[in-house]
Write a protein that holds these residues in place. Structure first.
Motif, PDB file in Angstrom:
ATOM      1  N   VAL A 148      -0.395  44.143 -15.422  1.00  0.00           N
ATOM      2  CA  VAL A 148       0.948  43.811 -14.962  1.00  0.00           C
ATOM      3  C   VAL A 148       1.927  44.256 -16.036  1.00  0.00           C
ATOM      4  O   VAL A 148       1.768  43.915 -17.203  1.00  0.00           O
ATOM      5  CB  VAL A 148       1.092  42.296 -14.703  1.00  0.00           C
ATOM      6  CG1 VAL A 148       2.519  41.968 -14.299  1.00  0.00           C
ATOM      7  CG2 VAL A 148       0.113  41.832 -13.627  1.00  0.00           C
ATOM      8  N   GLN A 149       2.928  45.008 -15.643  1.00  0.00           N
ATOM      9  CA  GLN A 149       3.996  45.405 -16.565  1.00  0.00           C
ATOM     10  C   GLN A 149       5.246  44.626 -16.196  1.00  0.00           C
ATOM     11  O   GLN A 149       5.568  44.468 -15.019  1.00  0.00           O
ATOM     12  CB  GLN A 149       4.273  46.905 -16.472  1.00  0.00           C
ATOM     13  CG  GLN A 149       3.125  47.772 -16.979  1.00  0.00           C
ATOM     14  CD  GLN A 149       2.006  47.924 -15.963  1.00  0.00           C
ATOM     15  OE1 GLN A 149       2.249  48.098 -14.773  1.00  0.00           O
ATOM     16  NE2 GLN A 149       0.763  47.838 -16.430  1.00  0.00           N
ATOM     17  N   LEU A 150       5.950  44.158 -17.206  1.00  0.00           N
ATOM     18  CA  LEU A 150       7.115  43.293 -16.995  1.00  0.00           C
ATOM     19  C   LEU A 150       8.322  43.834 -17.752  1.00  0.00           C
ATOM     20  O   LEU A 150       8.196  44.202 -18.925  1.00  0.00           O
ATOM     21  CB  LEU A 150       6.805  41.879 -17.469  1.00  0.00           C
ATOM     22  CG  LEU A 150       5.574  41.207 -16.834  1.00  0.00           C
ATOM     23  CD1 LEU A 150       5.243  39.911 -17.577  1.00  0.00           C
ATOM     24  CD2 LEU A 150       5.815  40.937 -15.374  1.00  0.00           C
ATOM     25  N   VAL A 151       9.466  43.846 -17.083  1.00  0.00           N
ATOM     26  CA  VAL A 151      10.707  44.303 -17.704  1.00  0.00           C
ATOM     27  C   VAL A 151      11.813  43.301 -17.399  1.00  0.00           C
ATOM     28  O   VAL A 151      12.159  43.089 -16.233  1.00  0.00           O
ATOM     29  CB  VAL A 151      11.119  45.697 -17.205  1.00  0.00           C
ATOM     30  CG1 VAL A 151      12.424  46.123 -17.873  1.00  0.00           C
ATOM     31  CG2 VAL A 151      10.016  46.717 -17.488  1.00  0.00           C
ATOM     32  N   GLU A 152      12.367  42.705 -18.461  1.00  0.00           N
ATOM     33  CA  GLU A 152      13.444  41.728 -18.304  1.00  0.00           C
ATOM     34  C   GLU A 152      14.805  42.407 -18.339  1.00  0.00           C
ATOM     35  O   GLU A 152      14.969  43.454 -18.959  1.00  0.00           O
ATOM     36  CB  GLU A 152      13.397  40.679 -19.431  1.00  0.00           C
ATOM     37  CG  GLU A 152      12.102  39.925 -19.541  1.00  0.00           C
ATOM     38  CD  GLU A 152      11.151  40.543 -20.547  1.00  0.00           C
ATOM     39  OE1 GLU A 152      10.274  39.830 -21.078  1.00  0.00           O
ATOM     40  OE2 GLU A 152      11.286  41.755 -20.821  1.00  0.00           O
ATOM     41  N   ALA A 175       8.392  43.228 -12.098  1.00  0.00           N
ATOM     42  CA  ALA A 175       6.966  43.392 -12.371  1.00  0.00           C
ATOM     43  C   ALA A 175       6.406  44.581 -11.620  1.00  0.00           C
ATOM     44  O   ALA A 175       6.867  44.927 -10.530  1.00  0.00           O
ATOM     45  CB  ALA A 175       6.205  42.133 -11.982  1.00  0.00           C
ATOM     46  N   SER A 176       5.442  45.192 -12.206  1.00  0.00           N
ATOM     47  CA  SER A 176       4.690  46.236 -11.516  1.00  0.00           C
ATOM     48  C   SER A 176       3.214  45.971 -11.717  1.00  0.00           C
ATOM     49  O   SER A 176       2.813  45.338 -12.684  1.00  0.00           O
ATOM     50  CB  SER A 176       5.060  47.621 -12.044  1.00  0.00           C
ATOM     51  OG  SER A 176       4.799  47.709 -13.430  1.00  0.00           O
ATOM     52  N   GLY A 178       6.821  40.862 -21.220  1.00  0.00           N
ATOM     53  CA  GLY A 178       7.852  41.863 -21.308  1.00  0.00           C
ATOM     54  C   GLY A 178       8.350  41.975 -22.739  1.00  0.00           C
ATOM     55  O   GLY A 178       7.893  41.246 -23.622  1.00  0.00           O
ATOM     56  N   LYS A 179       9.301  42.865 -22.954  1.00  0.00           N
ATOM     57  CA  LYS A 179       9.825  43.077 -24.307  1.00  0.00           C
ATOM     58  C   LYS A 179      10.963  42.134 -24.650  1.00  0.00           C
ATOM     59  O   LYS A 179      11.393  42.080 -25.803  1.00  0.00           O
ATOM     60  CB  LYS A 179      10.260  44.525 -24.468  1.00  0.00           C
ATOM     61  CG  LYS A 179       9.089  45.498 -24.415  1.00  0.00           C
ATOM     62  CD  LYS A 179       9.541  46.915 -24.671  1.00  0.00           C
ATOM     63  CE  LYS A 179       8.331  47.864 -24.670  1.00  0.00           C
ATOM     64  NZ  LYS A 179       8.731  49.262 -24.940  1.00  0.00           N
ATOM     65  N   GLY A 180      11.473  41.432 -23.667  1.00  0.00           N
ATOM     66  CA  GLY A 180      12.493  40.434 -23.920  1.00  0.00           C
ATOM     67  C   GLY A 180      13.907  40.918 -23.667  1.00  0.00           C
ATOM     68  O   GLY A 180      14.196  42.112 -23.691  1.00  0.00           O
TER      69      GLY A 180
END
Length: 124
Positions: free
Chosen positions: A2-6, A24-25, A115-117
């Motif tokens: 799961v990739q997360l981007v905020e 999310a992906s 995610g990176k925040g």
């Protein structure tokens, strides 16, 4: 995986509102509990809010209760954190995470993906 981007962080005056989003992906997103955590300078990462895989159960840190609302849209693979009545002490980098979070275990170490925040700064 799961990739997360905020997104959605920024500078806001005390008493204001922000809505954080987490995109999310990955095929297994809907199977994970999701959480928002935050980390202020010099402090340990802490739990803010969590939501079950279905979205039917939500839980919050005492500091967030009554002010923040977590939600998710599994069809769009999105998680949100609506933050109202913001205070200077809410200033931190906010992270979206996926993993084995539950109301009985909100330790950030249990989360699998991060995610990176996004930085939230609340001015007094």
């Amino acid at each position: 995986q799961v990739q997360l981007v905020e997104s959605g962080g920024g500078l806001v005056q005390a008493g204001g509102s922000l809505r954080l989003s987490c995109a999310a992906s990955g095929r297994t997103f809907s199977g994970y509990a999701m959480g928002w955590f935050r980390q202020a300078p010099g402090k340990e990462r802490e739990f803010v809010a969590g939501i079950s895989w279905s979205g039917s159960i939500t839980y919050y840190a005492d500091s967030a209760k009554g002010r923040f609302t977590i939600s998710r849209d599994n069809a769009r693979k999105m998680v949100y954190l609506q933050m109202n009545s913001l205070k200077p002490e809410d200033t931190a980098v906010y992270y979206c995470a996926a993993g084995g979070l539950s109301a009985s275990n909100v330790d950030y170490k249990i989360m699998d993906y991060w995610g990176k925040g996004t930085l939230v700064t609340v001015a007094s």
